[in-house]
Motif scaffolding. Structure first.
Motif, PDB file in Angstrom:
ATOM      1  N   LYS A  94       0.812  -1.223   0.000  1.00  0.00           N
ATOM      2  CA  LYS A  94       0.000   0.000   0.000  1.00  0.00           C
ATOM      3  C   LYS A  94       0.842   1.269   0.000  1.00  0.00           C
ATOM      4  N   ASN A  95       2.134   1.085   0.271  1.00  0.00           N
ATOM      5  CA  ASN A  95       3.029   2.245   0.311  1.00  0.00           C
ATOM      6  C   ASN A  95       3.910   2.379  -0.926  1.00  0.00           C
ATOM      7  N   LEU A 111      -2.203  12.728   3.891  1.00  0.00           N
ATOM      8  CA  LEU A 111      -2.033  11.844   5.045  1.00  0.00           C
ATOM      9  C   LEU A 111      -1.571  10.454   4.611  1.00  0.00           C
ATOM     10  N   LYS A 112      -1.997  10.035   3.418  1.00  0.00           N
ATOM     11  CA  LYS A 112      -1.571   8.731   2.901  1.00  0.00           C
ATOM     12  C   LYS A 112      -0.073   8.757   2.577  1.00  0.00           C
ATOM     13  N   ASP A 114       2.149  10.833   3.950  1.00  0.00           N
ATOM     14  CA  ASP A 114       2.834  10.904   5.253  1.00  0.00           C
ATOM     15  C   ASP A 114       2.908   9.522   5.893  1.00  0.00           C
ATOM     16  N   GLN A 115       1.808   8.795   5.822  1.00  0.00           N
ATOM     17  CA  GLN A 115       1.762   7.462   6.426  1.00  0.00           C
ATOM     18  C   GLN A 115       2.725   6.506   5.719  1.00  0.00           C
ATOM     19  N   ALA A 116       2.798   6.604   4.402  1.00  0.00           N
ATOM     20  CA  ALA A 116       3.717   5.747   3.648  1.00  0.00           C
ATOM     21  C   ALA A 116       5.161   6.005   4.086  1.00  0.00           C
ATOM     22  N   THR A 118       6.271   7.362   7.006  1.00  0.00           N
ATOM     23  CA  THR A 118       6.534   6.980   8.410  1.00  0.00           C
ATOM     24  C   THR A 118       6.502   5.468   8.600  1.00  0.00           C
ATOM     25  N   GLU A 119       5.580   4.773   7.916  1.00  0.00           N
ATOM     26  CA  GLU A 119       5.526   3.314   8.052  1.00  0.00           C
ATOM     27  C   GLU A 119       6.761   2.659   7.456  1.00  0.00           C
ATOM     28  N   ASP A 122       9.607   3.198   9.884  1.00  0.00           N
ATOM     29  CA  ASP A 122       9.481   2.323  11.057  1.00  0.00           C
ATOM     30  C   ASP A 122       9.835   0.877  10.724  1.00  0.00           C
ATOM     31  N   ASP A 142      10.282  11.478   7.760  1.00  0.00           N
ATOM     32  CA  ASP A 142       9.291  12.136   8.606  1.00  0.00           C
ATOM     33  C   ASP A 142       8.154  12.603   7.713  1.00  0.00           C
ATOM     34  N   PRO A 143       6.967  12.875   8.276  1.00  0.00           N
ATOM     35  CA  PRO A 143       5.866  13.417   7.468  1.00  0.00           C
ATOM     36  C   PRO A 143       6.276  14.741   6.828  1.00  0.00           C
TER      37      PRO A 143
END
Length: 539
Positions: A94-95, A111-112, A114-116, A118-119, A122, A142-143
């Motif tokens: 998904k990223n 937000l998608k 940013d999430q890609a 950061t995930e 991590d 980072d976002p």
């Protein structure tokens, strides 16, 4: 060449997006551009490695492979990720950038993205991260949407970025080597290497880094540790690693600048030196040196450094002069001036740290202000005496003025070698080499390939060339007040033309006649002056 041009265009397109959304020249611009560039690079590297590890995918294009991955079960996809080499980041389906591209019209798309970021950071933090001196992990990403203030513009900004990086592919870049990636890296950060951090004052040009690497390790090496205590963006380290062999060395670094730390990590990833990322430390080298062997500071086989020359470190001055650091800073610590504290010669501290950190057979190269070579007293003289008394000076190269675009300070490079007693020392004055050009409004001297070859070959062969290089002994240097400047050892030549005794007599007669005329003119002039003075009437 075409691939370099295409990659540069992609970088420029990201910069243009930042400018359109009001982030041009903002402090956050470099972070957005480098993060998006790196995310695209790792996305494509992931696809490249998946295809390489699975023969059944070998004929698929990246777009076809992505469709294949999306159709897999979760377990199949996780198994593929598990089988990848450690040099490849793991990225969830998904990223992937292609997935994000297909979702760019979704509400709150930023937000998608940013999430890609950061995930992915991590998921890969154990391998793809640096750390602070206290052990805090520094993530890859980072976002980025928080840098846009206007809420309505956040998704538009994210969409524009995804569109730019989606239209480019690194697919053909993974067969390239150091020369390609060093060129791209230099282009990527060219607007962001000015004042890049407390311990990264001067960006080292690729040409200087190449000269240093080829002199330090002309025949490569194996299983060695290389270190830079003021690493900046890592240009010196990467050039040396390439010269030695990326698979034959491990990189260690430290720099207090967070910005430099981020750029260095990017440099390591691009050049496939992932295994050295845990050794990239963000902290103060002088007060808190991180790399240790048990309770002692670690010793390194190679050390390279282009430290800041002058800086205010008055707050730490007394600490560094204390008993705990006295062995390391044997020549002393500069005093705090009443005025212009930013003029404190911090480079003298780094030289001493490097001398302390070299292994018993270690080799080093340090960029210094040329004035260090001849300073007649104080800490510089003590350091030079120490280097000569321990016979560790291999040679010195004085570079052309303005070889660094960000400073007009004349610089030289000191080469150290503790693996042998250096009774023959090569001193070189390369100040007349290169061509001048304008760069960002500054005058800069560019070393051509033939200049690089002349410096490297002359140094490594210890060849004596009139008014360019000379070989001297430690005793010669001691007799000259420990001067490391080549010019003080060159022979002084007096041009003369042989003449016969008769010609000599004739010249003497001419000179005597000219002197008689001058004396006569002087006598007449003196009488005229006396006459004028007597004619002056005083009231």
């Amino acid at each position: 060449m075409q691939l370099i041009t295409q990659t540069q265009k992609m970088i420029d397109s990201i910069k243009n997006v930042c400018a359109l959304y009001g982030l041009g020249n903002a402090g956050s611009e470099y972070k957005i551009i480098t993060e998006l560039f790196l995310y695209k690079f790792l996305n494509d590297k992931f696809l490249y490695e998946v295809r390489k590890e699975n023969p059944s995918f070998s004929s698929l294009s990246f777009s076809e492979l992505e469709e294949k991955l999306k159709a897999m079960s979760e377990k199949e996809f996780e198994d593929i990720k598990e089988d990848l080499c450690v040099d490849s980041a793991r990225i969830d389906r998904k990223n992937l950038i292609s997935t994000l591209y297909n979702q760019q019209n979704a509400e709150n798309f930023h937000l998608k993205l940013d999430q890609a970021l950061t995930e992915t950071a991590d998921e890969n933090i154990d391998i793809f991260s640096g750390q602070t001196g206290k052990g805090t992990k520094i993530k890859l990403f980072d976002p980025i949407s928080p840098y846009i203030i206007d809420t309505e513009k956040k998704p538009l900004f994210a969409k524009a970025l995804i569109e730019k990086i989606s239209s480019f592919s690194f697919e053909s870049a993974f067969g390239e080597k150091y020369d390609f990636f060093s060129t791209i890296f230099e282009y990527l950060i060219k607007d962001y290497n000015k004042d890049s951090g407390k311990y990264a004052e001067y960006y080292t040009p690729h040409t200087i880094a190449t000269i240093i690497a080829r002199i330090l390790a002309p025949n490569g090496d194996k299983n060695v540790k290389i270190y830079d205590p003021s690493a900046g963006t890592g240009t010196l380290l990467l050039a040396l690693a390439h010269q030695i062999g990326e698979d034959k060395c491990t990189i260690y670094s430290q720099d207090i600048s967070q910005k430099s730390n981020e750029l260095l990590r990017l440099n390591l990833v691009l050049n496939n030196l992932i295994g050295s990322l845990p050794n990239v430390i963000c902290d103060d080298t002088l007060t808190d040196p991180f790399h240790k062997d048990k309770d002692e500071l670690a010793k390194f086989d190679y050390i390279v450094s282009n430290p800041p020359f002058n800086m205010d470190f008055s707050k730490n001055r007394d600490t560094l002069a204390g008993e705990a650091h006295r062995k390391r800073f044997f020549a002393g610590v500069p005093n705090i001036p009443d005025k212009k504290k930013e003029g404190m010669a911090i480079y003298l501290m780094f030289i001493q740290h490097i001398l302390y950190s070299l292994s018993s057979k270690g080799k080093g190269a340090i960029v210094v202000p040329t004035g260090f070579l001849t300073a007649g007293s104080g800490i510089p003289l003590k350091i030079r005496k120490h280097i000569i008394s321990h016979k560790m000076l291999r040679g010195v190269v004085s570079m052309p003025s303005n070889v660094f675009a960000t400073t007009g300070t004349n610089v030289s490079v000191i080469f150290l070698d503790k693996s042998q007693e250096n009774d023959e020392i090569l001193l070189m004055d390369a100040s007349k080499l290169g061509i001048t050009s304008k760069e960002g409004g500054n005058q800069r001297t560019i070393l051509q390939s033939e200049d690089i070859e002349k410096i490297v070959s002359t140094f490594n062969s210890k060849e004596k060339i009139e008014d360019f290089s000379i070989v001297v002994s430690p005793q010669d240097i001691e007799s000259k007040g420990y001067s490391f400047s080549a010019g003080q050892y060159f022979e002084i030549k007096i041009d003369y033309t042989p003449i016969t005794p008769q010609e000599f007599e004739a010249k003497l007669k001419d000179f005597a006649e000219e002197l008689d005329l001058l004396f006569q003119e002087n006598s007449i002039l003196g009488k005229e002056i006396q006459k004028c003075l007597r004619s002056i009437k005083y009231e």
